[in-house]
Design a protein around this motif. Sequence first.
Motif, short mmCIF file in Angstrom:
data_model
loop_
_atom_site.label_atom_id
_atom_site.label_comp_id
_atom_site.label_asym_id
_atom_site.label_seq_id
_atom_site.Cartn_x
_atom_site.Cartn_y
_atom_site.Cartn_z
N ARG A 35 -24.67 52.86 7.16
CA ARG A 35 -25.16 52.54 8.49
C ARG A 35 -26.48 53.25 8.77
NH1 ARG A 35 -23.59 56.59 12.36
NH2 ARG A 35 -22.07 58.08 11.53
N PRO A 36 -27.24 52.69 9.71
CA PRO A 36 -28.46 53.38 10.13
C PRO A 36 -28.10 54.67 10.85
CG PRO A 36 -28.41 51.08 10.88
CD PRO A 36 -27.04 51.42 10.42
N PRO A 37 -29.01 55.64 10.87
CA PRO A 37 -28.76 56.85 11.66
C PRO A 37 -28.75 56.51 13.15
CG PRO A 37 -31.01 56.83 10.84
CD PRO A 37 -30.32 55.68 10.19
N GLY A 38 -28.07 57.31 13.91
CA GLY A 38 -28.02 57.08 15.34
C GLY A 38 -26.66 56.59 15.79
N PRO A 39 -26.43 56.55 17.10
CA PRO A 39 -25.10 56.23 17.63
C PRO A 39 -24.78 54.75 17.68
CG PRO A 39 -26.60 56.73 19.42
CD PRO A 39 -27.36 57.00 18.16
N GLY A 40 -25.80 53.87 17.59
CA GLY A 40 -25.53 52.46 17.75
C GLY A 40 -25.24 52.12 19.22
N PRO A 41 -24.46 51.07 19.48
CA PRO A 41 -23.76 50.26 18.48
C PRO A 41 -24.68 49.27 17.78
CG PRO A 41 -23.33 49.40 20.68
CD PRO A 41 -24.14 50.64 20.87
N LYS A 70 -14.22 47.11 13.27
CA LYS A 70 -14.40 46.79 14.69
C LYS A 70 -14.03 47.96 15.60
CE LYS A 70 -12.00 42.90 14.64
NZ LYS A 70 -11.42 41.60 15.07
N ALA A 71 -13.22 48.86 15.10
CA ALA A 71 -12.79 50.00 15.91
C ALA A 71 -13.77 51.16 15.90
CB ALA A 71 -11.42 50.50 15.41
N GLN A 72 -14.84 51.05 15.10
CA GLN A 72 -15.79 52.16 15.00
C GLN A 72 -16.76 52.15 16.19
OE1 GLN A 72 -14.90 54.35 12.60
NE2 GLN A 72 -13.32 52.74 12.45
N PRO A 73 -17.03 53.28 16.81
CA PRO A 73 -17.85 53.30 18.02
C PRO A 73 -19.31 52.92 17.78
CG PRO A 73 -17.35 55.53 17.29
CD PRO A 73 -16.50 54.62 16.47
N PHE A 74 -19.78 53.04 16.53
CA PHE A 74 -21.18 52.71 16.23
C PHE A 74 -21.36 51.24 15.85
CE2 PHE A 74 -19.12 54.82 12.63
CZ PHE A 74 -19.16 53.82 11.67
N VAL A 75 -20.28 50.44 15.93
CA VAL A 75 -20.34 49.01 15.59
C VAL A 75 -20.20 48.18 16.85
CG1 VAL A 75 -19.11 47.14 14.42
CG2 VAL A 75 -19.45 49.32 13.25
N ASP A 76 -21.07 47.17 16.99
CA ASP A 76 -20.94 46.19 18.05
C ASP A 76 -19.96 45.12 17.57
OD1 ASP A 76 -21.17 44.16 19.91
OD2 ASP A 76 -23.35 44.28 20.07
N ALA A 77 -18.72 45.21 18.03
CA ALA A 77 -17.66 44.34 17.53
C ALA A 77 -17.89 42.87 17.85
CB ALA A 77 -16.31 44.78 18.10
N ALA A 78 -18.82 42.58 18.76
CA ALA A 78 -19.12 41.19 19.10
C ALA A 78 -20.19 40.60 18.19
CB ALA A 78 -19.58 41.10 20.56
N ARG A 79 -20.73 41.43 17.28
CA ARG A 79 -21.80 40.95 16.40
C ARG A 79 -21.50 41.37 14.96
NH1 ARG A 79 -27.53 42.59 17.98
NH2 ARG A 79 -26.62 44.62 18.50
#
Length: 265
Positions: free
Chosen positions: A43-49, A131-140
């Motif tokens: 993943r990229p650095p940073g919080p996302g999502p 999908k449960a990871q906070p740095f992932v946008d589960a809608a994308r």
Amino acid sequence: MGIRTIFFGVGLLAGCLAWGQGMVVQTVVYKNGDLELRGFLYRPPGPGPFPAVVYNHGSEKNLAYIDRLAVPFVERGYVFFAPNRRGHGRSPGPYILDELNRLRGAEWSQALVRLHEEQLSDQLEGVAFLKAQPFVDAARIGVFGWSFGGIQTMLAVERADAGYKAAVNCAGAAQTWNNSPELRARLSQAARNATMPVFFIQAQNDYSLSALEALSEEMRRAGKPFQARVFPPFGTSNQDGHNFCAQGHQIWGPEVFAFLDAALR
């Protein structure tokens, strides 16, 4: 679901390991029933999502090449997640080719579909973890699959509950389509039932283009959104052409990313 995180590579950054161009790399553990499976997460650095792409690997047992394949996706701003299906990479369980190589004829063809259905559950548990990871946008979330992973991708496109918004099938069933009537029937059904747009890609000199042609036609007849692109020959052999999916991102990248960017915007 209990999760352990194992870090690998060189150089610590903010408690994780940075690899390549600031890419954060993790090996994660998730469960499918009694199986404790691994997945490679980039993943990229940073919080996302961030938007995400699930990568469905092929029949290869050694998945070390995925480090390189992940780089262009992460540089584009995607989380890239590669579930290791049972018997592959770092995941325990029977290896699919060992099971298939013991069989012939109709038994082989039927087992090919049955084993892929089993491994679909490995893929779907991996997506649920992602999908449960906070740095992932589960809608994308999109999915990209190569070879056996292309088969896995087609099985997933009819599953609205997977949460994918778009799929890229690179050379799915290129080596098995012509030899398995059961697989042809199963993937044709999945194409007709697709719940998302699919982009079929392949190199001209792959083993066979029959699956790409047949499945894109099934989607056309069913009124499902799809794109299909046969690229010029890659290398000189059929195996070179098949490896296009893993090694040719500088060629397919612009079109694949345009498709994913539009679908996951």
